[in-house]
Design a protein around this motif. Structure first.
Motif, PDB file in Angstrom:
ATOM      1  N   GLU A 277      -0.335   5.733   4.760  1.00 14.39           N
ATOM      2  CA  GLU A 277       1.063   5.436   4.400  1.00 14.39           C
ATOM      3  C   GLU A 277       2.030   5.978   5.452  1.00 14.39           C
ATOM      4  OE1 GLU A 277       1.928   3.396   2.010  1.00 14.39           O
ATOM      5  OE2 GLU A 277      -0.174   3.186   1.460  1.00 14.39           O
ATOM      6  N   HIS A 280       2.311   3.499   8.138  1.00 13.84           N
ATOM      7  CA  HIS A 280       3.295   2.439   7.829  1.00 13.84           C
ATOM      8  C   HIS A 280       4.702   2.929   8.129  1.00 13.84           C
ATOM      9  CE1 HIS A 280       0.856  -0.657   6.118  1.00 13.84           C
ATOM     10  NE2 HIS A 280       0.387   0.093   5.132  1.00 13.84           N
ATOM     11  N   HIS A 398      -3.779  -7.654   2.676  1.00 11.96           N
ATOM     12  CA  HIS A 398      -4.571  -6.605   3.325  1.00 11.96           C
ATOM     13  C   HIS A 398      -5.831  -7.251   3.903  1.00 11.96           C
ATOM     14  CE1 HIS A 398      -1.905  -4.090   1.045  1.00 11.96           C
ATOM     15  NE2 HIS A 398      -2.466  -2.974   1.489  1.00 11.96           N
TER      16      HIS A 398
END
Ligand SMILES: [Zn+2]
Length: 415
Positions: A277, A280, A398
């Protein structure tokens, strides 16, 4: 171009979309018996694999029936001019365009919810229940449906009223201002999502001091990632499926972990998921996605502004007089083929971002726990190990589990 031609076009688009999704789902089904990729050998034992196959079949069946029902209803509405009939009905109730917009939006949403309810009820209380995922009580289900309904209605009707007001006041250039309103709307909700929307459906509380919290704080510090706090959300109220995400911007961002994620993964694996994360966040993926949706909305509104005053759109839907609402409904139907092109394009961009986030986590030494964590999450969710490449290309945001593992392992070799 005549209204009749636009009507045929609209019906054609609806059928085309149903055909494309039907073919993709069929292709995906034909790959169910395909050999499992080598990197995923042993993920399921035989009994669990049978369970996974049964789960997929059950979901596909419901999906197919749902798609047939909604296609038939849309075609009937278009072919019988029911949208135009409704427009006249609401015009006889009130002279105010705002009132007509609110009534139309209410009808569309009520109708849509009623059609969808049996499917979401069956999915939650029959399929998810049978396979051990469901944690939703009947009370939560109905309350969530009601809250979701009100929220979505207020936002949709409100936004369309504002767009109409801009159109009515400014005229031709209204699309630019309407895009501005959408920008404020999108930015506002991405900043306050955690504070405004999440509490309606879930409880969140700060993660307690302890081993997990220290491990997360240590890892984030080593990646030089600052954040306001770590929260745990009661995802287990709805389902045993797990997730984690970042929300908010800059140093105000918070990390949100599902309680189910903490239950299913080791501390190392939770940290690896968070490192992904952080990847990202470092790559500004949220901002990029936001920018893309703003540009898309802007383009749509511009094209809509070129068509809104034409009598052809309302006429195609069976309307007998100019109508802003009917033009908007017709326009949104005309967008169907665009999404057939845009969706796979957007998904391929999203998949690239996933690879990059995995690469980031791997560079910080979280490759192995990331692999084992992803494997556990996939096995728990009874994920499909052999999706058809065309289905993946079209609708996966994904990469597949096998693709991610192979890519992580390749990146580990380069370190
Ligand atoms: Zn991701």
């Amino acid at each position: 171009m005549t209204a009749q031609f636009i009507l045929y076009l609209l019906i054609g688009f609806v059928l085309l979309e149903a055909l494309v999704s039907g073919v993709l789902s069929w292709l995906n089904g034909t790959w169910m018996s395909h050999p499992i990729p080598a990197v995923l050998e042993g993920l399921y034992d035989e009994e669990k694999y049978e369970k996974q196959q049964a789960y997929m079949k059950a979901n596909r069946r419901v999906g197919r029936i749902g798609s047939i029902v909604s296609t038939v209803i849309t075609v009937v509405f278009l072919a019988c001019g029911l949208f135009g009939w409704l427009d006249n009905l609401f015009k006889s109730v009130t002279d105010s365009v705002y009132g007509q917009i609110c009534l139309f939006a209410l009808f569309l949403q009520l109708f849509g919810t009623l059609v969808e309810l049996p499917f979401s009820y069956y999915s939650t209380f029959v399929i998810e229940e049978r396979f051990g995922f469901n944690k939703t009580t009947h009370r939560t289900f109905w309350l969530d449906t009601l809250k979701g309904f009100i929220l979505s209605y207020v936002l949709t009707a409100g936004l369309v009223c504002v767009i109409y007001w801009l159109y009515d006041t400014i005229g031709d250039g209204f699309w630019l201002w309407a895009t501005g309103v959408c920008v404020v709307f999108i930015v506002f909700f991405s900043i306050f999502y955690s504070n405004l929307i999440v509490p309606l459906f879930n409880k969140q509380k700060p993660l307690e001091q302890g081993e997990l919290r220290s491990a997360i704080e240590g890892a984030l510090q080593s990646m030089n990632c600052r954040f306001k706090d770590i929260y745990v959300i009661d995802g287990s109220k709805h389902s045993t499926k797990a997730n984690a995400y970042f929300t908010g911007f800059g140093p105000k961002k918070r990390i949100v972990l599902y309680d189910t994620l903490i239950e299913q993964l080791t501390i190392e694996e939770v940290v690896a998921v968070l490192a992904h994360e952080v990847g990202h966040y470092r790559h500004h993926d949220t901002l990029k996605n936001m920018f893309t949706s703003i540009v898309t909305v802007g383009v749509y509104l511009y094209v809509f502004s070129l068509m809104v005053s034409s009598p052809l759109l309302p006429e195609a839907l069976g309307g007998t007089a100019p109508s802003f609402v009917l033009s908007m409904v017709a326009f949104s139907q005309l967008l169907t083929p665009i999404s057939l092109v845009l969706d796979p394009l957007m998904n391929s961009v999203l998949r690239r971002a996933e690879y990059a986030a995995d690469r980031y986590a791997t560079a910080y030494g979280h490759g192995n726990p990331l692999i084992s964590g992803l494997k556990k999450l996939s096995a728990h969710a009874l994920s499909n190990l052999t999706p058809h490449p065309a289905f993946v290309w079209f609708s996966y945001s994904h990469p597949t589990l096998a693709q991610r593992i192979i890519s992580i392992q390749e990146n580990q070799k380069k370190l």
